[in-house]
Design an enzyme around this catalytic site. Structure first.
Site, mmCIF file in Angstrom:
data_model
loop_
_atom_site.group_PDB
_atom_site.id
_atom_site.type_symbol
_atom_site.label_atom_id
_atom_site.label_comp_id
_atom_site.label_asym_id
_atom_site.label_seq_id
_atom_site.Cartn_x
_atom_site.Cartn_y
_atom_site.Cartn_z
ATOM 1 N N GLY A 206 -7.773 52.054 -12.155
ATOM 2 C CA GLY A 206 -7.121 50.774 -11.882
ATOM 3 C C GLY A 206 -5.786 50.504 -12.545
ATOM 4 O O GLY A 206 -5.289 49.388 -12.450
ATOM 5 N N LYS A 208 -2.786 51.436 -11.712
ATOM 6 C CA LYS A 208 -1.740 51.058 -10.744
ATOM 7 C C LYS A 208 -2.100 49.746 -10.053
ATOM 8 O O LYS A 208 -1.216 48.965 -9.715
ATOM 9 C CB LYS A 208 -1.506 52.195 -9.739
ATOM 10 C CG LYS A 208 -0.976 53.438 -10.422
ATOM 11 C CD LYS A 208 -0.590 54.524 -9.463
ATOM 12 C CE LYS A 208 -0.264 55.808 -10.217
ATOM 13 N NZ LYS A 208 -1.459 56.463 -10.807
ATOM 14 N N ASP A 225 -11.956 52.554 -3.812
ATOM 15 C CA ASP A 225 -12.181 53.894 -4.381
ATOM 16 C C ASP A 225 -13.579 54.338 -3.973
ATOM 17 O O ASP A 225 -14.531 53.558 -4.068
ATOM 18 C CB ASP A 225 -12.056 53.875 -5.905
ATOM 19 C CG ASP A 225 -11.850 55.267 -6.463
ATOM 20 O OD1 ASP A 225 -10.719 55.585 -6.864
ATOM 21 O OD2 ASP A 225 -12.829 56.055 -6.472
ATOM 22 N N GLY A 257 -11.879 56.666 1.608
ATOM 23 C CA GLY A 257 -10.528 56.275 2.043
ATOM 24 C C GLY A 257 -10.097 56.963 3.323
ATOM 25 O O GLY A 257 -9.237 56.462 4.045
ATOM 26 N N ASP A 274 -2.739 57.182 -4.040
ATOM 27 C CA ASP A 274 -2.692 57.903 -5.317
ATOM 28 C C ASP A 274 -3.909 58.831 -5.348
ATOM 29 O O ASP A 274 -4.969 58.463 -5.856
ATOM 30 C CB ASP A 274 -2.736 56.869 -6.460
ATOM 31 C CG ASP A 274 -2.533 57.507 -7.818
ATOM 32 O OD1 ASP A 274 -1.718 58.430 -7.926
ATOM 33 O OD2 ASP A 274 -3.201 57.078 -8.779
ATOM 34 N N CYS A 329 -0.828 63.452 -9.922
ATOM 35 C CA CYS A 329 -0.386 63.789 -11.282
ATOM 36 C C CYS A 329 -0.475 65.299 -11.459
ATOM 37 O O CYS A 329 -0.956 65.800 -12.465
ATOM 38 C CB CYS A 329 -1.163 63.020 -12.339
ATOM 39 S SG CYS A 329 -2.927 63.082 -12.134
HETATM 40 C C1 LIG Z 1 -5.804 59.853 -9.301
HETATM 41 S S1 LIG Z 1 -7.239 58.923 -9.206
HETATM 42 C C2 LIG Z 1 -6.608 57.319 -8.888
HETATM 43 C C3 LIG Z 1 -6.047 56.658 -10.114
HETATM 44 C C4 LIG Z 1 -5.730 55.193 -9.889
HETATM 45 N N1 LIG Z 1 -4.839 54.998 -8.789
HETATM 46 C C5 LIG Z 1 -5.127 54.573 -11.132
HETATM 47 O O1 LIG Z 1 -3.922 54.376 -11.184
HETATM 48 O O2 LIG Z 1 -5.873 54.272 -12.053
HETATM 49 C C6 LIG Z 1 -7.882 59.375 -7.663
HETATM 50 C C7 LIG Z 1 -9.069 58.549 -7.237
HETATM 51 O O3 LIG Z 1 -9.385 58.915 -5.908
HETATM 52 C C8 LIG Z 1 -10.747 58.668 -5.726
HETATM 53 N N2 LIG Z 1 -11.168 59.353 -4.492
HETATM 54 C C9 LIG Z 1 -11.520 60.638 -4.309
HETATM 55 N N3 LIG Z 1 -11.843 60.859 -3.025
HETATM 56 C C10 LIG Z 1 -11.662 59.695 -2.380
HETATM 57 C C11 LIG Z 1 -11.853 59.273 -1.043
HETATM 58 N N4 LIG Z 1 -12.281 60.129 -0.100
HETATM 59 N N5 LIG Z 1 -11.612 57.989 -0.722
HETATM 60 C C12 LIG Z 1 -11.189 57.108 -1.679
HETATM 61 N N6 LIG Z 1 -11.022 57.454 -2.965
HETATM 62 C C13 LIG Z 1 -11.242 58.719 -3.313
HETATM 63 C C14 LIG Z 1 -11.375 59.178 -6.986
HETATM 64 O O4 LIG Z 1 -12.646 58.591 -7.194
HETATM 65 C C15 LIG Z 1 -10.341 58.766 -8.030
HETATM 66 O O5 LIG Z 1 -10.726 57.584 -8.647
#
Ligand SMILES: C[S@@+](CC[C@H](N)C(=O)[O-])C[C@H]1O[C@@H](n2cnc3c(N)ncnc32)[C@H](O)[C@@H]1O
Length: 402
Positions: A206, A208, A225, A257, A274, A329
């Site tokens: 969270g 962002k 998420d 997503g 992201d 990242c």
């Molecule tokens: C890089 S992290 C996001 C970090 C977040 N935006 C932040 O700033 O704190 C990627 C996220 O994508 C989620 N994720 C993975 N596959 C996904 C999907 N099919 N649909 C939605 N979210 C997904 C993961 O659970 C993870 O929390």
């Protein structure tokens, strides 16, 4: 009783097969599972990066590698829902500065001096020196950062001081959120304007989402998420930083997503994608939840496909003229530029949607005091970790739906 001549027959068979007979006494069963050494995932990650990133980054790689193996630097995202001015003063007393408003100030100076230069030229050419100076053209970033309200404090380049944990105000709301300051660049690039409908497709934990809310501009924010446990962390952050009234305007969901394009098409003005990635810094430092663990090889190999599907869903969820920021990242071009290129191609060929890449090269100039940027990205911008500015990696690319 053994069959007569049994051993002799066995020995003959063994010889026919080309094997030398071994006395039963010396036979042993190899226990692969327990005795073969387990290579740590962090070492596998580093080996993988040494092979691929040394080609991509060439002479820059040793410095990036060293930085990723050292403690990363944090920024303090100021919480505008608490007494932000007071907290800002306290952070300034420690020697930290808000890198967003610094960049905006620098941009303004450039614009003004460019305006003065243009005016001088005009006067010299004698083409109407009476009127007021031509107003300097404001860059998109200046407009974005001024209206964004995002403030993030960092210590100067080379200064490795650390912020102390944030403290709560009388209502229990925390004063700032410690995060990789480079993570704010995708949010700044998204340039949320008042009343925008915003989707944060992969939002947990969270950081962002919190930054998006600091803009005070989201008309509606959908934070999604797929992971239920990580969504709980998102709730926790919202509860710790955002007053109830504002929180209620955020819709938190746990959908895959990839399905969002079906759920809510052409709905949002701004979409942040992201995506999950190889989280390069984490992968070389932490064994826990490391995507380079042998058992996660398939998952790692499938990442670019998952990223592409998520980006496509983000593009489909955006309105015409809507903007999408894709970020990771990771330093990997396979997870960065390649995914963006494939998405643009698929949008055009399969959905008849033209997608434009926006030029963000001015970010490099504006934020050069805080971050090290890679100048070799074909599309988008990439922050490289460096010992004097140990943020990132952070890749971000902005797309506009035509
Ligand atoms: C890089 S992290 C996001 C970090 C977040 N935006 C932040 O700033 O704190 C990627 C996220 O994508 C989620 N994720 C993975 N596959 C996904 C999907 N099919 N649909 C939605 N979210 C997904 C993961 O659970 C993870 O929390």
């Amino acid at each position: 009783m053994a069959a007569p001549g049994g051993r002799a027959v066995l020995l003959r068979r063994v010889r026919v097969l080309g094997l030398s007979p071994v006395s039963r006494r010396y036979l042993y069963k190899k226990k692969w599972a327990t005795t073969s050494p387990r290579i740590p995932a962090t070492r596998l990650a580093l080996h993988h990066f040494d092979t691929t990133y040394s080609l991509q980054l060439q002479e820059l790689w040793p410095a990036v590698r060293a930085a990723m193996l050292c403690e990363q630097k944090y920024g303090a995202l100021l919480n505008n829902f608490t007494s932000a001015d007071l907290v800002a003063q306290q952070l300034e007393l420690l020697g930290a500065t808000d890198f967003v408003s610094e960049a905006a100030r620098r941009d303004q100076c450039w614009q003004e001096s460019a305006g003065v230069e243009a005016e001088k030229r005009k006067t010299l050419e004698g083409s109407g020196g009476d009127g007021p100076a031509v107003p300097a053209e404001t860059s998109p970033l200046l407009r974005a950062s001024v209206s964004s309200n995002i403030k993030c404090y960092t210590f100067p380049r080379g200064d490795i001081s650390r912020f102390r944990p944030a403290w709560p105000d009388s209502l229990g709301i925390l004063s700032y959120y410690l995060m990789d300051a480079a993570s704010l660049l995708p949010v700044l690039a998204l340039n949320v304007k008042p009343d925008d409908l915003v989707l944060d497709l992969c939002a947990a934990p969270g950081g962002k989402t919190l930054a998006l809310l600091q803009t005070g501009a989201c008309g509606y924010l959908a934070a999604n998420d797929v992971s239920i446990s990580r969504t709980k962390r998102l709730y926790h952050i919202l509860n710790s930083y955002i007053p109830k009234k504002v929180r209620e305007a955020v819709s938190v969901t746990s959908h895959d997503g990839r399905d969002w394009g079906e759920l809510q098409r052409t709905t949002f003005h701004k979409v942040l994608v992201d995506v999950p990635c190889t989280t390069d810094r984490h992968s070389v430092m932490e064994e826990e939840n490391n995507i380079f663990h042998k058992i996660r090889t398939k998952e790692r190999q499938m990442l670019p496909m998952l990223q592409l599907q998520l980006l496509m869903a983000g593009i489909l969820a955006a309105k015409p003229e809507g903007e999408v920021v894709y970020s990771t990242c990771s330093l990997s071009p396979l997870q960065n530029e390649h995914v963006v290129e494939r998405a643009i191609d698929i949008a055009e060929t399969q959905f008849n949607i033209t997608v434009h890449v926006e030029d963000l090269s001015h970010f490099r100039m504006l934020f050069q005091d805080t971050f090290c940027f890679f100048s070799g990205c074909r599309l988008g911008e990439l922050v490289l970790p460096h010992l004097t500015a140990n943020f990132g990696p952070m890749y971000f690319c902005k797309l506009r739906r035509e």
